[in-house]
Design a protein around this motif. Sequence first.
Motif, PDB file in Angstrom:
ATOM      1  N   LEU A  50      16.008   6.018  17.472  1.00 34.54           N
ATOM      2  CA  LEU A  50      15.640   4.774  16.783  1.00 34.54           C
ATOM      3  C   LEU A  50      14.114   4.706  16.707  1.00 34.54           C
ATOM      4  O   LEU A  50      13.475   3.859  17.344  1.00 34.54           O
ATOM      5  CB  LEU A  50      16.243   3.571  17.511  1.00 34.54           C
ATOM      6  N   MET A 128      14.369  -2.515  21.029  1.00 32.81           N
ATOM      7  CA  MET A 128      15.749  -2.030  20.899  1.00 32.81           C
ATOM      8  C   MET A 128      16.672  -2.852  21.815  1.00 32.81           C
ATOM      9  O   MET A 128      16.584  -2.770  23.041  1.00 32.81           O
ATOM     10  CB  MET A 128      15.777  -0.551  21.293  1.00 32.81           C
ATOM     11  N   ALA A 129      17.599  -3.584  21.218  1.00 39.36           N
ATOM     12  CA  ALA A 129      18.455  -4.477  22.018  1.00 39.36           C
ATOM     13  C   ALA A 129      19.330  -3.705  23.015  1.00 39.36           C
ATOM     14  O   ALA A 129      19.690  -4.227  24.075  1.00 39.36           O
ATOM     15  CB  ALA A 129      19.320  -5.322  21.088  1.00 39.36           C
ATOM     16  N   VAL A 165      17.041 -10.855  11.323  1.00 38.09           N
ATOM     17  CA  VAL A 165      18.163  -9.901  11.217  1.00 38.09           C
ATOM     18  C   VAL A 165      18.942  -9.862  12.537  1.00 38.09           C
ATOM     19  O   VAL A 165      20.032  -9.286  12.597  1.00 38.09           O
ATOM     20  CB  VAL A 165      17.702  -8.484  10.798  1.00 38.09           C
ATOM     21  N   VAL A 181      28.360   1.306  23.611  1.00 36.27           N
ATOM     22  CA  VAL A 181      27.084   0.623  23.378  1.00 36.27           C
ATOM     23  C   VAL A 181      26.958   0.313  21.887  1.00 36.27           C
ATOM     24  O   VAL A 181      26.643   1.189  21.087  1.00 36.27           O
ATOM     25  CB  VAL A 181      25.871   1.478  23.834  1.00 36.27           C
ATOM     26  N   ALA A 185      21.840  -4.735  14.019  1.00 40.44           N
ATOM     27  CA  ALA A 185      21.223  -5.869  13.321  1.00 40.44           C
ATOM     28  C   ALA A 185      22.220  -6.375  12.287  1.00 40.44           C
ATOM     29  O   ALA A 185      23.148  -5.658  11.892  1.00 40.44           O
ATOM     30  CB  ALA A 185      19.939  -5.404  12.647  1.00 40.44           C
ATOM     31  N   LYS A 193      13.565   0.036   9.874  1.00 42.68           N
ATOM     32  CA  LYS A 193      13.837   1.294   9.169  1.00 42.68           C
ATOM     33  C   LYS A 193      13.313   1.202   7.735  1.00 42.68           C
ATOM     34  O   LYS A 193      12.845   2.181   7.177  1.00 42.68           O
ATOM     35  CB  LYS A 193      15.340   1.586   9.176  1.00 42.68           C
ATOM     36  N   MET A 316      32.318   6.866  18.806  1.00 48.13           N
ATOM     37  CA  MET A 316      32.256   5.504  19.346  1.00 48.13           C
ATOM     38  C   MET A 316      30.851   4.943  19.138  1.00 48.13           C
ATOM     39  O   MET A 316      29.883   5.707  19.095  1.00 48.13           O
ATOM     40  CB  MET A 316      32.539   5.523  20.857  1.00 48.13           C
ATOM     41  N   GLY A 318      27.346   3.917  19.946  1.00 48.97           N
ATOM     42  CA  GLY A 318      26.479   4.439  21.012  1.00 48.97           C
ATOM     43  C   GLY A 318      26.536   5.947  21.138  1.00 48.97           C
ATOM     44  O   GLY A 318      25.622   6.548  21.708  1.00 48.97           O
TER      45      GLY A 318
HETATM   46  N1  LIG Z   1      14.244  -6.820  18.373  1.00 47.08           N
HETATM   47  C1  LIG Z   1      14.485  -7.079  17.126  1.00 47.08           C
HETATM   48  O1  LIG Z   1      14.086  -8.120  16.642  1.00 47.08           O
HETATM   49  C2  LIG Z   1      15.276  -6.118  16.289  1.00 47.08           C
HETATM   50  C3  LIG Z   1      15.607  -6.480  14.984  1.00 47.08           C
HETATM   51  C4  LIG Z   1      16.395  -5.592  14.243  1.00 47.08           C
HETATM   52  C5  LIG Z   1      16.822  -4.404  14.777  1.00 47.08           C
HETATM   53  N2  LIG Z   1      16.472  -4.078  16.052  1.00 47.08           N
HETATM   54  C6  LIG Z   1      16.932  -2.807  16.636  1.00 47.08           C
HETATM   55  O2  LIG Z   1      16.947  -1.799  15.636  1.00 47.08           O
HETATM   56  C7  LIG Z   1      17.877  -0.798  16.032  1.00 47.08           C
HETATM   57  C8  LIG Z   1      18.677  -0.336  14.827  1.00 47.08           C
HETATM   58  O3  LIG Z   1      19.591  -1.336  14.382  1.00 47.08           O
HETATM   59  P1  LIG Z   1      20.631  -1.013  13.208  1.00 47.08           P
HETATM   60  O4  LIG Z   1      21.370  -2.227  12.906  1.00 47.08           O
HETATM   61  O5  LIG Z   1      19.893  -0.331  12.092  1.00 47.08           O
HETATM   62  O6  LIG Z   1      21.570   0.051  13.909  1.00 47.08           O
HETATM   63  P2  LIG Z   1      22.454   1.214  13.259  1.00 47.08           P
HETATM   64  O7  LIG Z   1      22.940   0.791  11.922  1.00 47.08           O
HETATM   65  O8  LIG Z   1      21.665   2.480  13.348  1.00 47.08           O
HETATM   66  O9  LIG Z   1      23.687   1.300  14.268  1.00 47.08           O
HETATM   67  C9  LIG Z   1      24.539   0.196  14.465  1.00 47.08           C
HETATM   68  C10 LIG Z   1      25.652   0.574  15.420  1.00 47.08           C
HETATM   69  O10 LIG Z   1      26.562   1.455  14.769  1.00 47.08           O
HETATM   70  C11 LIG Z   1      26.846   2.557  15.614  1.00 47.08           C
HETATM   71  N3  LIG Z   1      27.126   3.724  14.788  1.00 47.08           N
HETATM   72  C12 LIG Z   1      26.301   4.325  13.907  1.00 47.08           C
HETATM   73  N4  LIG Z   1      26.916   5.375  13.341  1.00 47.08           N
HETATM   74  C13 LIG Z   1      28.151   5.451  13.858  1.00 47.08           C
HETATM   75  C14 LIG Z   1      29.285   6.291  13.661  1.00 47.08           C
HETATM   76  N5  LIG Z   1      29.251   7.318  12.822  1.00 47.08           N
HETATM   77  N6  LIG Z   1      30.403   6.047  14.357  1.00 47.08           N
HETATM   78  C15 LIG Z   1      30.448   5.011  15.227  1.00 47.08           C
HETATM   79  N7  LIG Z   1      29.425   4.184  15.463  1.00 47.08           N
HETATM   80  C16 LIG Z   1      28.289   4.384  14.780  1.00 47.08           C
HETATM   81  C17 LIG Z   1      25.618   2.755  16.445  1.00 47.08           C
HETATM   82  O11 LIG Z   1      25.951   3.434  17.645  1.00 47.08           O
HETATM   83  C18 LIG Z   1      25.175   1.313  16.676  1.00 47.08           C
HETATM   84  O12 LIG Z   1      25.832   0.781  17.792  1.00 47.08           O
HETATM   85  C19 LIG Z   1      18.728  -1.423  17.145  1.00 47.08           C
HETATM   86  O13 LIG Z   1      18.305  -0.873  18.382  1.00 47.08           O
HETATM   87  C20 LIG Z   1      18.355  -2.901  17.107  1.00 47.08           C
HETATM   88  O14 LIG Z   1      18.438  -3.549  18.354  1.00 47.08           O
HETATM   89  C21 LIG Z   1      15.717  -4.907  16.816  1.00 47.08           C
END
Ligand SMILES: NC(=O)c1ccc[n+]([C@@H]2O[C@H](COP(=O)([O-])OP(=O)(O)OC[C@H]3O[C@@H](n4cnc5c(N)ncnc54)[C@H](O)[C@@H]3O)[C@@H](O)[C@H]2O)c1
Length: 366
Positions: A50, A128-129, A165, A181, A185, A193, A316, A318
């Motif tokens: 990430l 990262m949450a 988000v 895990v 968002a 991203k 899964m 995570g």
């Molecule tokens: N602190 C903040 O304000 C803030 C705001 C936005 C995002 N974030 C962080 O940005 C990071 C990215 O967020 P995101 O929403 O883009 O995540 P993401 O879309 O990359 O993933 C979302 C979830 O889907 C799961 N996943 C992805 N591909 C998969 C697959 N093929 N099969 C099964 N599960 C799958 C991942 O393991 C994750 O748990 C996170 O760590 C989030 O906490 C932080």
Amino acid sequence: MTTSAGPGAQYISAAALREFAAAIFERLGLPGPDAALVADCLVRANLRGLDSHGVARIPIYARRLRLGLVNPRPSLQITRVTPGAAHLDGDDGMGMVVGTRAMAEAVAIARETGIGVVGVRRSTHYGMAAYYVLQAIAADCMGFAFTNSSPGMAPYGGTKPVLGVNPLAVGVPAGRRPAFVLDMAMSVIARGKMRLAGMHGEAIPEGLGRDAQGRPTTNGMQVFGGGSVLPFAGAKGSGLAIWMEIMGGVLTGAAFAGQMRSLYEDFSGPQRIGHLFVAMRPDLFMPLADFKQRMDEMIERLKDSEPADGVHEVLMPGEPEARREAERRQTGLPITAEVLASLQAEAAALGVPLPELSPTPLTESA
Ligand SMILES: NC(=O)c1ccc[n+]([C@@H]2O[C@H](COP(=O)([O-])OP(=O)(O)OC[C@H]3O[C@@H](n4cnc5c(N)ncnc54)[C@H](O)[C@@H]3O)[C@@H](O)[C@H]2O)c1
């Protein structure tokens, strides 16, 4: 979307990057252990792939610290409000320092009562949450992390960014299998991203964002500065994001629904973000070993189910990140030229030596 090594990336071990990031935050006034904790959270995000939430964020955190909008040495006041719940005033400290302290308290309460809830006000961006639910898992607890975040997303049917988000993270320990895990968002993809894609001149796919005039855009930078990202699954993602505003903001006494200050765009005061951390013992209804065995069984049933056409394996939540982490612990972390340039500027300004990077993946790392 750029979450992995692009052309021109250079590699660095997690240990060297952690040490560098900690030195930067110490120079910015954080006590040594807090600087190390923030560095660990950022490098863990890089390890998990990430990159949008890793060391690329150092310059913005440094800017807010220099402006006095983040308190490098917060006094974290915790008030126990019921046997099962506590309230934490983050004193405008770094979100990672505040969040880790809050989850530690939630785990301590859960050990006493079975479930611990800690509401947090006056915090800042916490990265990262997943970091906080991994902390709960390490203590053999389930962990849930709610937060609100910088205004940037329009509610379903709207065009103005009055929601964050608002990522939700859920962590559940398993036995032989890696823990569950989920960290997501409520936007179709994270704003970080989109920012990274915009920085690298890459277009974002259609249907993810609107510009400040409410028109659809594929330029990742246009979703900032009055533009907005869109919730996933329309009204459903929007509804979950509103729930996060309730749990993170309305309930805890933090700012909510567009009132918190944007990390990148509003330097008029502290952010006033809110979080809610829940830790829950997984052995409330059966011995821990039985629970973990049942988690393994559930995961195996899902993973053993037939993959869809063109899909190699059912994963899964995570699992992709855990695999990336295992790989990056070997190869080191790829740092793009843009991120490297921004880190070089911080290092020079603070008199912190930049560690050596390698043009090729490392053969043994930490
Ligand atoms: N602190 C903040 O304000 C803030 C705001 C936005 C995002 N974030 C962080 O940005 C990071 C990215 O967020 P995101 O929403 O883009 O995540 P993401 O879309 O990359 O993933 C979302 C979830 O889907 C799961 N996943 C992805 N591909 C998969 C697959 N093929 N099969 C099964 N599960 C799958 C991942 O393991 C994750 O748990 C996170 O760590 C989030 O906490 C932080």
